[in-house]
Scaffold this motif. Sequence first.
Motif, PDB file in Angstrom:
ATOM      1  N   VAL A  39      88.927  88.976 -18.384  1.00  0.00           N
ATOM      2  CA  VAL A  39      89.337  90.061 -19.280  1.00  0.00           C
ATOM      3  C   VAL A  39      90.860  90.137 -19.248  1.00  0.00           C
ATOM      4  CG1 VAL A  39      89.131  92.502 -19.826  1.00  0.00           C
ATOM      5  CG2 VAL A  39      87.204  91.296 -18.790  1.00  0.00           C
ATOM      6  N   SER A  40      91.483  89.837 -20.371  1.00  0.00           N
ATOM      7  CA  SER A  40      92.943  89.766 -20.415  1.00  0.00           C
ATOM      8  C   SER A  40      93.590  91.133 -20.542  1.00  0.00           C
ATOM      9  CB  SER A  40      93.386  88.882 -21.590  1.00  0.00           C
ATOM     10  OG  SER A  40      92.834  89.355 -22.805  1.00  0.00           O
ATOM     11  N   ALA A  41      92.887  92.108 -21.144  1.00  0.00           N
ATOM     12  CA  ALA A  41      93.471  93.441 -21.329  1.00  0.00           C
ATOM     13  C   ALA A  41      92.375  94.449 -21.618  1.00  0.00           C
ATOM     14  CB  ALA A  41      94.495  93.431 -22.469  1.00  0.00           C
ATOM     15  N   ALA A  42      92.658  95.712 -21.295  1.00  0.00           N
ATOM     16  CA  ALA A  42      91.758  96.822 -21.603  1.00  0.00           C
ATOM     17  C   ALA A  42      92.609  98.023 -21.985  1.00  0.00           C
ATOM     18  CB  ALA A  42      90.875  97.157 -20.400  1.00  0.00           C
ATOM     19  N   GLU A  43      92.094  98.846 -22.889  1.00  0.00           N
ATOM     20  CA  GLU A  43      92.874  99.974 -23.401  1.00  0.00           C
ATOM     21  C   GLU A  43      91.981 101.151 -23.751  1.00  0.00           C
ATOM     22  OE1 GLU A  43      95.407 101.790 -23.544  1.00  0.00           O
ATOM     23  OE2 GLU A  43      96.802 100.626 -24.779  1.00  0.00           O
ATOM     24  N   TRP A  44      92.503 102.378 -23.525  1.00  0.00           N
ATOM     25  CA  TRP A  44      91.802 103.591 -23.933  1.00  0.00           C
ATOM     26  C   TRP A  44      91.929 103.763 -25.441  1.00  0.00           C
ATOM     27  CZ3 TRP A  44      89.493 105.996 -19.793  1.00  0.00           C
ATOM     28  CH2 TRP A  44      90.031 105.789 -18.533  1.00  0.00           C
ATOM     29  N   ILE A  45      90.819 104.027 -26.125  1.00  0.00           N
ATOM     30  CA  ILE A  45      90.863 104.401 -27.536  1.00  0.00           C
ATOM     31  C   ILE A  45      91.245 105.878 -27.630  1.00  0.00           C
ATOM     32  CG2 ILE A  45      89.521 104.576 -29.670  1.00  0.00           C
ATOM     33  CD1 ILE A  45      90.035 101.723 -28.845  1.00  0.00           C
ATOM     34  N   ALA A  46      91.922 106.287 -28.693  1.00  0.00           N
ATOM     35  CA  ALA A  46      92.356 107.678 -28.872  1.00  0.00           C
ATOM     36  C   ALA A  46      91.209 108.644 -28.577  1.00  0.00           C
ATOM     37  CB  ALA A  46      92.873 107.880 -30.294  1.00  0.00           C
ATOM     38  N   GLY A  47      91.491 109.635 -27.743  1.00  0.00           N
ATOM     39  CA  GLY A  47      90.464 110.564 -27.288  1.00  0.00           C
ATOM     40  C   GLY A  47      89.904 110.194 -25.931  1.00  0.00           C
ATOM     41  N   ALA A  48      90.102 108.935 -25.513  1.00  0.00           N
ATOM     42  CA  ALA A  48      89.711 108.428 -24.190  1.00  0.00           C
ATOM     43  C   ALA A  48      88.212 108.510 -23.929  1.00  0.00           C
ATOM     44  CB  ALA A  48      90.491 109.156 -23.096  1.00  0.00           C
ATOM     45  N   GLU A  49      87.392 108.581 -24.983  1.00  0.00           N
ATOM     46  CA  GLU A  49      85.944 108.542 -24.795  1.00  0.00           C
ATOM     47  C   GLU A  49      85.424 107.109 -24.808  1.00  0.00           C
ATOM     48  OE1 GLU A  49      84.373 110.895 -27.919  1.00  0.00           O
ATOM     49  OE2 GLU A  49      84.988 112.820 -27.042  1.00  0.00           O
ATOM     50  N   HIS A  50      86.233 106.212 -25.343  1.00  0.00           N
ATOM     51  CA  HIS A  50      85.848 104.808 -25.432  1.00  0.00           C
ATOM     52  C   HIS A  50      86.984 103.930 -24.936  1.00  0.00           C
ATOM     53  CE1 HIS A  50      83.437 106.851 -28.637  1.00  0.00           C
ATOM     54  NE2 HIS A  50      82.465 106.158 -28.051  1.00  0.00           N
TER      55      HIS A  50
END
Length: 475
Positions: free
Chosen positions: A269-280
């Motif tokens: 896994v090269s990167a991970a990020e919170w989607i706006a709202g941090a639910e996903h």
Amino acid sequence: MSINNIASTGKTPKSKRNVLNRPASSSLLEGDLFLSHRVDLENEGLNTAYKSKLYSLFKQIEKEFDNLYQENQNLHEKIDLLNEKLGKDSYDKPDCIDFENNISKVLSKKLSSASQKSKTAHKLKAQTSRIVSSFKTPSFSCSLVKEYSGHKDGVWEVSVARPGIPVIGTASADHSACIWGIESTRCLLQYQGHSGSVNSIRFHPSKDLVLTASGDSSAHIWQAALNWDLPKGQSSEEELEEEVEDKLDSKIPALRTPVRELLGHTGAVSAAEWIAGAEHIITASWDRLAILHDVETCTSLVQLAGHDQELTHTSAHPSQKLAVTSSRDTTFRLWDFRESVHSVSVFQGHVESVTSVVFARDDKLVSSSDDRCVKVWDLKNMRSPVATIRLDSAVNRLSVSTNGFIAIPHDNRNIRLYDLSGQRLARLPRSSRQGHNRMVACATWADEVINGINLFTCGFDRRVLGWSIMSMKDL
């Protein structure tokens, strides 16, 4: 060793890739051109005398390109020496004029007998103009303020916590992620829950949670407490151990147990990020997939397919449910999670691996690539970039500040600043006393100035540097 093995095993080579320091029109490339012409001549039925004359001409042209390149290198060395003595990225105007005139005179004299004189001279003149234009007096003051060291291997990424929390996080190929006090430069907490290289790190926008992605094919969510003097895990049942810091010879708490573990990938896994709202959360992997995860249940909601090669990076819009993924297939994709249907737009504009894409103000996207280009895109018109920045080295994970300044980290150890229109602003100092001495992997702007620092960079020299970037107008 392949690049896939680097981020999955954590073993960092001396250089991520072979870096060419010569300009695009150097004798190396032109020599290949002359060689190809020579082979073509041998395949044609030309008389010996005529072929001999052409060979001699090509050899003379190739020799003059070598001389030009060597002269160019000598001038650069003299300029770097002057730059180090003066302590700033500016040079005397007469030297620049002599440099440009010198190359122009040599080209006019030496290439007069070449059949491709006009085309080659135009190419070198354009490049010379770009070099000379870079010698203008900088409009920014760039100074090194802090250094954070302690990782045992290269640092892939640096991230800044939310406003009000004066800490940064680092992701390293030594299989660990660290939380650092910005002012003290001390490591406050070390996360050791991954079994592979830690390739990215992101702070939760409102909670004391950290998201990391790793070469062990997983992403972890782990907790970092607010009491930065004595970091703790989520409960007394977690393994919280103390280790010796090699730099300060003091105890560092070490955390090994995540709060959540996100699975589903078959590659690093090269990167991970919170989607706006941090639910996903969105993760990008070398298995050519991105996955949208539910944070609460740790389930994979949807696999985002479409890229033809490994994914290199992902980032999310700060306020809307949009995300982008970049890939070695030379494209990047925009994913829209605002509706039930996950629509996608494909951006094509680079000719080599796209190393990162980030959102910028005014509905802009900024992409970086191994093709030595940074491109600015408008979400309202995605057919072609609104600005293209051509550089002299491959570009890694860049960052765009809230006021539209682009920090560009390079393979050749440089860090340059541009604006969204493609205008060059400054180059950060790089010498034996300042700057990185190996590839710069990532640059990250801080949303607020913290103890005089508003830009952080990290690289394969195992260090993280904190910089003060100030406009001369504000001084």
